[in-house]
Design a protein around this motif. Structure first.
Motif, PDB file in Angstrom:
ATOM      1  N   CYS A  69       0.858  -1.256   0.142  1.00 60.53           N
ATOM      2  CA  CYS A  69      -0.060  -0.117   0.005  1.00 60.53           C
ATOM      3  C   CYS A  69       0.835   1.199  -0.014  1.00 60.53           C
ATOM      4  CB  CYS A  69      -1.139  -0.074   1.134  1.00 60.53           C
ATOM      5  SG  CYS A  69      -2.102  -1.264   1.290  1.00 60.53           S
ATOM      6  N   CYS A  72       1.654   2.493  -3.290  1.00 59.64           N
ATOM      7  CA  CYS A  72       0.681   2.346  -4.284  1.00 59.64           C
ATOM      8  C   CYS A  72       0.051   3.601  -4.458  1.00 59.64           C
ATOM      9  CB  CYS A  72      -0.690   1.435  -3.826  1.00 59.64           C
ATOM     10  SG  CYS A  72      -2.075   1.522  -4.563  1.00 59.64           S
ATOM     11  N   CYS A  87      -6.782   4.919   2.018  1.00 62.06           N
ATOM     12  CA  CYS A  87      -6.801   4.575   0.643  1.00 62.06           C
ATOM     13  C   CYS A  87      -7.793   5.396   0.160  1.00 62.06           C
ATOM     14  CB  CYS A  87      -6.971   3.205   0.644  1.00 62.06           C
ATOM     15  SG  CYS A  87      -7.226   2.762  -1.029  1.00 62.06           S
ATOM     16  N   VAL A  89      -9.407   4.496  -2.800  1.00 58.25           N
ATOM     17  CA  VAL A  89     -10.527   3.894  -3.225  1.00 58.25           C
ATOM     18  C   VAL A  89     -11.078   2.608  -2.122  1.00 58.25           C
ATOM     19  CG1 VAL A  89     -10.010   4.198  -5.631  1.00 58.25           C
ATOM     20  CG2 VAL A  89      -8.805   2.212  -4.260  1.00 58.25           C
ATOM     21  N   TYR A  99      -1.971  -4.623   1.042  1.00 55.92           N
ATOM     22  CA  TYR A  99      -2.198  -4.875  -0.380  1.00 55.92           C
ATOM     23  C   TYR A  99      -3.539  -5.312  -0.631  1.00 55.92           C
ATOM     24  CZ  TYR A  99      -1.699  -7.175  -4.952  1.00 55.92           C
ATOM     25  OH  TYR A  99      -1.989  -7.461  -6.294  1.00 55.92           O
ATOM     26  N   CYS A 100      -3.790  -4.986  -2.010  1.00 59.17           N
ATOM     27  CA  CYS A 100      -5.144  -5.308  -2.456  1.00 59.17           C
ATOM     28  C   CYS A 100      -4.954  -5.420  -4.054  1.00 59.17           C
ATOM     29  CB  CYS A 100      -6.206  -4.476  -2.101  1.00 59.17           C
ATOM     30  SG  CYS A 100      -6.683  -3.046  -3.166  1.00 59.17           S
ATOM     31  N   TRP A 103      -4.113  -2.670  -6.498  1.00 58.74           N
ATOM     32  CA  TRP A 103      -2.695  -1.825  -6.506  1.00 58.74           C
ATOM     33  C   TRP A 103      -2.191  -1.258  -7.717  1.00 58.74           C
ATOM     34  CZ3 TRP A 103       2.146  -2.331  -8.513  1.00 58.74           C
ATOM     35  CH2 TRP A 103       3.364  -1.762  -7.960  1.00 58.74           C
TER      36      TRP A 103
HETATM   37  S1  SF4 Z   1      -5.669   0.585  -3.637  1.00 58.22           S
HETATM   38 FE1  SF4 Z   1      -5.277  -1.415  -2.522  1.00 58.22          FE
HETATM   39  S2  SF4 Z   1      -2.979  -1.597  -2.626  1.00 58.22           S
HETATM   40 FE2  SF4 Z   1      -3.657   0.480  -3.163  1.00 58.22          FE
HETATM   41  S3  SF4 Z   1      -3.661   1.599  -1.181  1.00 58.22           S
HETATM   42 FE3  SF4 Z   1      -5.654   1.008  -1.510  1.00 58.22          FE
HETATM   43  S4  SF4 Z   1      -5.698  -0.792  -0.437  1.00 58.22           S
HETATM   44 FE4  SF4 Z   1      -3.547  -0.563  -0.427  1.00 58.22          FE
END
Ligand code: SF4
Length: 107
Positions: A69, A72, A87, A89, A99-100, A103
Motif C-alpha cells: 500500500c 500504491c 486509501c 478507493v 495490499y489489495c 494496487w
Molecule cells: S488500492 Fe489497495 S493496494 Fe492501493 S493503497 Fe488502497 S488498499 Fe492498498
C-alpha cells in the motif's frame, strides 16, 4: 610494564563491553524492528464497505513482492510512522505494508 599491559587489556575489554551494550541500547531505542500493528479490523466500516474490502482481497501484509500500500498510487499516508493510513478507493484503515488487487504503482 606487565601492569601497564594488563591495564591496557582491561581497558580494551571494558571499551568493547561498553560499545556492545551501547549498540544494543541504540538498536532498542531506534526500535530495531518495526512495531507490529494491525489495520485489518475497522469497526467503523459499513457492511457494503467491508464487502468492497473483501472483494479486492485487502490484507495487512502484502505477499506480492515489491507491491504494498505504501507504494500504491491510492495510498493516503498515515499521520505518523507505526499508524494506519488510508486509501482513496478502499474505505477503512490501511496498513502501509498491506495490499489489495487494485494496487497500482505510485509515480
Ligand atoms: S488500492 Fe489497495 S493496494 Fe492501493 S493503497 Fe488502497 S488498499 Fe492498498
Amino acid at each position: 610494564m606487565v601492569a601497564e599491559k594488563i591495564s591496557r587489556r582491561v581497558f580494551l575489554s571494558v571499551v568493547s563491553t561498553v560499545s556492545a551494550v551501547a549498540s544494543v541500547g541504540l538498536l532498542a531505542a531506534c526500535g530495531g524492528k518495526p512495531k507490529e500493528f494491525s489495520c485489518a479490523a475497522d469497526a467503523s466500516l459499513k457492511e457494503d464497505e467491508k464487502k468492497v474490502r473483501e472483494s479486492v482481497k485487502y490484507v495487512d501484509k502484502s505477499q506480492e513482492p515489491g507491491k504494498k500500500c505504501s507504494n500504491c498510487s491510492q495510498y493516503l499516508k498515515a499521520a505518523a510512522e507505526g499508524q494506519c493510513g488510508g486509501c482513496k478507493v478502499v474505505k477503512g484503515t490501511i496498513h502501509p505494508e498491506g495490499y489489495c488487487t487494485l494496487w497500482t504503482r505510485a509515480s
